[in-house]
Design a protein around this motif. Structure first.
Motif, PDB file in Angstrom:
ATOM      1  N   SER A  11       1.121  -1.216  -0.116  1.00 43.31           N
ATOM      2  CA  SER A  11       0.220   0.334   0.202  1.00 43.31           C
ATOM      3  C   SER A  11       0.329   1.386  -0.092  1.00 43.31           C
ATOM      4  N   LEU A  12       0.049   2.495  -1.121  1.00 38.43           N
ATOM      5  CA  LEU A  12       0.796   3.924  -0.770  1.00 38.43           C
ATOM      6  C   LEU A  12      -0.026   4.691  -1.075  1.00 38.43           C
ATOM      7  N   PRO A  13       0.346   5.718  -0.437  1.00 41.21           N
ATOM      8  CA  PRO A  13      -1.006   7.067  -0.376  1.00 41.21           C
ATOM      9  C   PRO A  13      -0.585   7.235  -2.201  1.00 41.21           C
ATOM     10  N   SER A  14       0.442   7.434  -2.803  1.00 46.22           N
ATOM     11  CA  SER A  14       0.898   7.166  -4.210  1.00 46.22           C
ATOM     12  C   SER A  14       1.916   7.191  -4.905  1.00 46.22           C
ATOM     13  N   THR A  15       1.851   6.606  -5.690  1.00 45.60           N
ATOM     14  CA  THR A  15       3.353   5.846  -6.217  1.00 45.60           C
ATOM     15  C   THR A  15       3.889   7.033  -7.190  1.00 45.60           C
ATOM     16  N   ASN A  16       3.277   7.774  -7.781  1.00 45.37           N
ATOM     17  CA  ASN A  16       3.406   9.161  -8.229  1.00 45.37           C
ATOM     18  C   ASN A  16       4.168  10.284  -6.888  1.00 45.37           C
ATOM     19  N   VAL A  32       7.983   1.702  -9.735  1.00 48.23           N
ATOM     20  CA  VAL A  32       7.529   1.688  -8.161  1.00 48.23           C
ATOM     21  C   VAL A  32       5.355   1.019  -8.566  1.00 48.23           C
ATOM     22  N   HIS A  33       5.557   0.016  -7.772  1.00 44.59           N
ATOM     23  CA  HIS A  33       4.051  -0.674  -8.845  1.00 44.59           C
ATOM     24  C   HIS A  33       3.216  -0.679  -6.699  1.00 44.59           C
TER      25      HIS A  33
END
Length: 245
Positions: A11-16, A32-33
């Protein structure tokens, strides 16, 4: 393949956003996935709904001329179209959407880090609706997924591999001065020949889309005037269907 150095997160807030915050320590062409995005974003700061889908971003640190950057949006769109098209008929809605009929199935978000008028980092984020079966009420008429449109689940890792291979192919074409990515975005545009409502951040007007140009811009016919716009100058609100004056 260029895009082979991959970081995978549950989980990430946003890959960008992750790449914007960490690009200095990551190699060129890093990927980054995130299995889940909790604060995914689209163009103009719009929220991106994230379900059982493909969310990834790539980092490009090549010294690209700034006036060439709009072309990379076409590169990304061609790669996304090529990835999804074998599974489902789709078209490219300039500047950053892949659509199945009137419904969005994928979005692309490009961001840059520029210092002293030089590109330091180009970040291209892809969001493809893969296996989501239910969308929020406000999106049910605007979005679909591969699973909904085809009636079967898709393997996200296989789709990711195809996307990165296609991106590598069209990015190589771009670097070598080719026009294959331009031909794809022109031939499979959902907008060319149609009338649209657009907003130049001052007024909302109607225009006919004449072309998607090789420099990444759109060519509109507004009354008797022909005018070229970049994606940063306008936003397309909708296809014109006669309900507006």
């Amino acid at each position: 393949m260029r895009f082979a150095h991959e970081l995978v997160f549950a989980s990430l807030p946003s890959t960008n956003l992750f790449l914007k915050e960490n690009f200095k320590s990551l190699p060129n062409y890093a990927v980054v996935h995130a299995k889940e995005q909790t604060a995914g974003r689209g163009r103009l700061g719009r929220k991106w709904f994230s379900g059982d889908d493909l969310a990834l971003s790539v980092l490009i640190k090549d010294a690209l001329p700034l006036d060439e950057l709009p072309k990379t949006a076409l590169v990304a769109a061609a790669a996304a179209w090529k990835t999804i098209h074998p599974l489902l008929p789709v078209a490219i809605k300039w500047p950053n959407d892949i659509v199945n009929g009137d419904k969005k199935i994928a979005g692309i978000l490009s961001e840059t880090v520029i210092d002293s008028q030089k590109l330091v980092a180009l970040i291209i984020g892809f969001g493809i609706n893969v296996n989501t079966l239910e969308f929020p009420a406000e999106l049910t008429e605007k979005a679909t997924s591969l699973a909904l449109a085809t009636g079967k689940r898709q393997d996200i890792d296989s789709l990711k591999q195809a996307l990165l291979e296609n991106l590598d192919h069209y990015f190589r074409d771009f670097l070598e001065g080719g026009n294959e990515f331009i031909e794809i975005t022109h031939a499979h545009s959902s907008l060319i020949g149609k009338e649209v409502i657009f907003d130049d951040f001052k007024t909302r007007r109607r225009a006919k889309v004449l072309d998607i140009l090789g420099n990444g811009n759109i060519l509109l016919e507004i009354g008797e005037e022909r005018r070229e716009y970049s994606s940063g100058e306008i936003t397309l609100k909708e296809i014109y269907r006669g309900e507006h004056a």
